[in-house]
Design a protein around this motif. Structure first.
Motif, PDB file in Angstrom:
ATOM      1  N   THR A  16       0.856  -1.179   0.000  1.00 19.29           N
ATOM      2  CA  THR A  16       0.000   0.000   0.000  1.00 19.29           C
ATOM      3  C   THR A  16       0.890   1.226   0.000  1.00 19.29           C
ATOM      4  OG1 THR A  16      -1.790  -1.111   1.174  1.00 19.29           O
ATOM      5  CG2 THR A  16      -1.754   1.283   1.278  1.00 19.29           C
ATOM      6  N   ILE A  17       0.647   2.114  -0.922  1.00 20.30           N
ATOM      7  CA  ILE A  17       1.387   3.373  -1.007  1.00 20.30           C
ATOM      8  C   ILE A  17       0.433   4.481  -0.586  1.00 20.30           C
ATOM      9  CG2 ILE A  17       2.627   4.942  -2.540  1.00 20.30           C
ATOM     10  CD1 ILE A  17       3.177   2.453  -4.321  1.00 20.30           C
ATOM     11  N   ASN A  18       0.730   5.104   0.533  1.00 18.87           N
ATOM     12  CA  ASN A  18      -0.146   6.148   1.071  1.00 18.87           C
ATOM     13  C   ASN A  18       0.314   7.531   0.648  1.00 18.87           C
ATOM     14  OD1 ASN A  18      -2.008   4.531   2.632  1.00 18.87           O
ATOM     15  ND2 ASN A  18      -0.262   4.032   3.912  1.00 18.87           N
ATOM     16  N   ASP A  19       0.585   7.668  -0.627  1.00 21.64           N
ATOM     17  CA  ASP A  19       1.034   8.950  -1.175  1.00 21.64           C
ATOM     18  C   ASP A  19       0.344   9.147  -2.521  1.00 21.64           C
ATOM     19  OD1 ASP A  19       2.298  11.168  -2.208  1.00 21.64           O
ATOM     20  OD2 ASP A  19       4.319  10.317  -2.109  1.00 21.64           O
ATOM     21  N   PRO A  20      -0.606  10.058  -2.604  1.00 22.73           N
ATOM     22  CA  PRO A  20      -1.325  10.248  -3.865  1.00 22.73           C
ATOM     23  C   PRO A  20      -0.440  10.778  -4.996  1.00 22.73           C
ATOM     24  CG  PRO A  20      -1.928  11.959  -2.316  1.00 22.73           C
ATOM     25  CD  PRO A  20      -1.074  10.980  -1.565  1.00 22.73           C
ATOM     26  N   ASP A  21       0.724  11.330  -4.644  1.00 19.63           N
ATOM     27  CA  ASP A  21       1.631  11.858  -5.664  1.00 19.63           C
ATOM     28  C   ASP A  21       2.663  10.837  -6.137  1.00 19.63           C
ATOM     29  OD1 ASP A  21       0.401  14.401  -5.564  1.00 19.63           O
ATOM     30  OD2 ASP A  21       1.579  14.892  -3.779  1.00 19.63           O
TER      31      ASP A  21
END
Length: 103
Positions: free
Chosen positions: A68-73
């Motif tokens: 899971t990558i919790n960075d929208p950028d």
């Protein structure tokens, strides 16, 4: 007669040979990696991404992403430790706080 240059040369050659033999004795690394990249969606609701991967033909569990990558950028991720002789399938989904099953 004592020649310090000759002793230094013999020492350097000995260390070189030892390094080469040690490198040859180590097992080769057989892990592969792949770098994923994507264009982020033009949607301010995106909070991050779920990445899924497994051997070709696997069915990912949408409730258990591999990463899971919790960075929208974020627009890249590197998967490491893959077997070079295996075909993999990879998928990614974006999520927001309203639809993320992990939050």
């Amino acid at each position: 007669m004592f020649n310090p240059n000759r002793i230094c040369f013999v020492f350097k050659i000995s260390v070189f040979i030892l390094c080469v033999l040690t490198a040859l004795a180590l097992p080769p690394a057989h892990a592969a990696e792949v770098v994923l990249s994507w264009q982020s969606p033009d949607d301010s609701r995106v909070d991050g991404y779920h990445i899924y991967w497994g051997p070709e033909g696997y069915s990912p569990d949408p409730n258990q992403p591999d990463t899971t990558i919790n960075d929208p950028d974020a627009t890249t991720y590197t998967i490491t430790g893959l077997s070079p002789s295996t075909d993999y399938q990879v998928s990614a989904t974006s999520f927001d706080s309203d639809t993320d099953p992990e939050t």
